[in-house]
Design an enzyme around this catalytic site. Structure first.
Site, PDB file in Angstrom:
ATOM      1  NE  ARG A   1      -3.924  -2.075   2.310  1.00 14.66           N
ATOM      2  CZ  ARG A   1      -4.580  -2.473   3.402  1.00 14.66           C
ATOM      3  NH1 ARG A   1      -4.437  -1.820   4.536  1.00 14.66           N
ATOM      4  NH2 ARG A   1      -5.381  -3.516   3.367  1.00 14.66           N
TER       5      ARG A   1
ATOM      6  NE  ARG B   1      -6.757   3.975   2.566  1.00 12.27           N
ATOM      7  CZ  ARG B   1      -7.362   3.224   3.484  1.00 12.27           C
ATOM      8  NH1 ARG B   1      -8.532   3.621   3.977  1.00 12.27           N
ATOM      9  NH2 ARG B   1      -6.827   2.105   3.892  1.00 12.27           N
TER      10      ARG B   1
ATOM     11  NE  ARG C   1      -9.382   6.705  -6.341  1.00  9.89           N
ATOM     12  CZ  ARG C   1      -9.793   6.000  -5.284  1.00  9.89           C
ATOM     13  NH1 ARG C   1      -8.908   5.341  -4.548  1.00  9.89           N
ATOM     14  NH2 ARG C   1     -11.067   5.933  -4.964  1.00  9.89           N
TER      15      ARG C   1
ATOM     16  CG  ASP D   1      -9.426  -3.764  -4.651  1.00 10.49           C
ATOM     17  OD1 ASP D   1      -9.192  -3.047  -3.667  1.00 10.49           O
ATOM     18  OD2 ASP D   1     -10.136  -4.789  -4.599  1.00 10.49           O
TER      19      ASP D   1
ATOM     20  CE1 TYR E   1     -13.263  -8.135   1.278  1.00 13.03           C
ATOM     21  CE2 TYR E   1     -11.389  -9.263   0.287  1.00 13.03           C
ATOM     22  CZ  TYR E   1     -11.899  -8.280   1.116  1.00 13.03           C
ATOM     23  OH  TYR E   1     -11.048  -7.442   1.790  1.00 13.03           O
TER      24      TYR E   1
END
Length: 368
Positions: free
Chosen positions: A46, A50, A59, A95, A170
């Site tokens: 990552r 963010r 983004r 992703d 998921y």
């Protein structure tokens, strides 16, 4: 599937000896191959995300899935941490649900929640609706990788995908889960359906990684984020065959394969058997202990606790030194975090960590 395994930039091209200074001769790939290099390479899971203000800016008002489908945007986001931190490898911005969305699963990545599946998998018919994917289904990934390889030069690019168990969780849960109760209920209660689902996801994952390899990535990482929810016996019975199918399916790809999970201390031996060249280790297990469990024929990756980066610099420095010392027990070590960069991390701390790792691990010019 066979049509996706060859390409002028793929396996055939990788059979040649790496050119001096090229990505295949980089500190990162050398460490993955258990070969000496000028320093211990470092990148962060990552790292393109963010914690970077430039990421948040680019983004803004663009959904996650849409971001992953814009090649030029993917390339820019992937390059941001390379420019800022001088890491030894880039990792493709994407992703883990991108390939299953391409395979026809109706899902969205909801801010603050994560992937949400419209119709969770419950039956054999649900599994059959997950169709095989081709390069055309993920052409935006192929294009993004090619853009990045041209831009990165000697810096290697890591491709990645989610492992069958984590993707299955998921799809069965309908979204993120702390207990994975529905996943385990299906796994225990209907093993035939479970294995059919994981086999289909393994096929999709392998195809997705093949697209990235053929487009020019220098390594791949298989993320099994939720595997730590299982016992070793259950992992071996319900998960290992499918992760092995993905990793062994890339045995001829000519690039290092990394396998990573969270909370996997008791699974490291089994994960080491799945076919990867490098096993990622979270922060709970010291790297020298992990190496004994994984075996002497695998490199390791890790494993600074991401929360340490929020501490004063002397604490960060001490932990970096400890991990480098423990990593010397392995035949190859790629410095990384034990999981992803936390959003509140100061990017300048990451930059300092990269410089510190390079400084502390610098070796003579002959790499000895």
């Amino acid at each position: 599937m066979a049509a996706m395994t060859t390409d002028t930039t793929g396996t055939a091209a990788r059979d040649e000896a790496p050119r001096p200074g090229g990505p295949a001769d980089s500190p990162f790939v050398r460490a993955c191959r258990r070969r000496p290099g000028p320093h211990t390479p470092v990148w962060f899971m990552r790292q393109a995300g963010r914690s970077l203000p430039e990421y948040r800016e680019i983004r803004a008002n663009v959904g996650m899935l849409e971001s992953c489908r814009r090649p030029e945007l993917v390339a820019e986001i992937t390059l941001q941490p390379v420019r800022r931190h001088r890491v030894d490898a880039a990792i493709l911005f994407s992703d883990i649900v991108v390939p299953v969305a391409a395979a026809g699963v109706d899902l969205d990545i909801v801010p603050g929640t994560g992937p949400v599946v419209a119709e969770p998998v419950r039956t054999a018919d649900d599994v059959e609706r997950i169709r095989p994917i081709t390069r055309a289904d993920v052409s935006y990934v192929d294009e993004a990788v090619r853009l990045l390889v041209a831009e990165l030069g000697d810096t290697p690019l890591i491709g990645f995908a989610g492992a069958p168990f984590t993707l299955a969780s998921y799809l069965v849960e309908g979204g993120p889960s702390r207990t994975h109760a529905k996943t385990k209920a299906l796994m225990y209660g209907d093993p035939e359906l479970w294995h059919a689902l994981c086999a289909r996801l393994a096929e999709v994952t392998l195809a997705f990684l093949r697209v990235q390899v053929d487009a020019g990535v220098s390594a791949v990482q298989l993320f099994d984020s939720w595997a730590g929810a299982l016992s070793e016996a259950d992992y071996r019975r319900y998960v290992l065959p499918h992760s092995t199918a993905v990793l062994s399916g890339l045995a001829d790809a000519g690039v290092p394969r990394i396998h990573f999970g969270v909370g996997t201390a008791e699974l490291l031996t089994a994960m080491g058997e799945a076919g990867a060249d490098v096993v990622g280790v979270d922060w709970r297990t010291p790297l020298d202990t992990a190496t004994r469990r994984i075996g002497p024929d695998k490199a390791v990756q890790g494993n600074l606790d991401p929360a340490v980066l929020l501490s004063p610099w002397p604490v960060v420095e001490a932990e970096v030194r400890r991990i480098l010392t423990e990593g010397r027990a392995a035949p190859g070590h790629v410095f990384n975090l034990g999981h992803g960069v936390l959003p509140e991390t100061d990017p300048d701390v990451l930059t300092r960590v990269v410089a510190l790792v390079h400084e502390l691990s610098a070796r003579p010019a002959d790499g000895s």
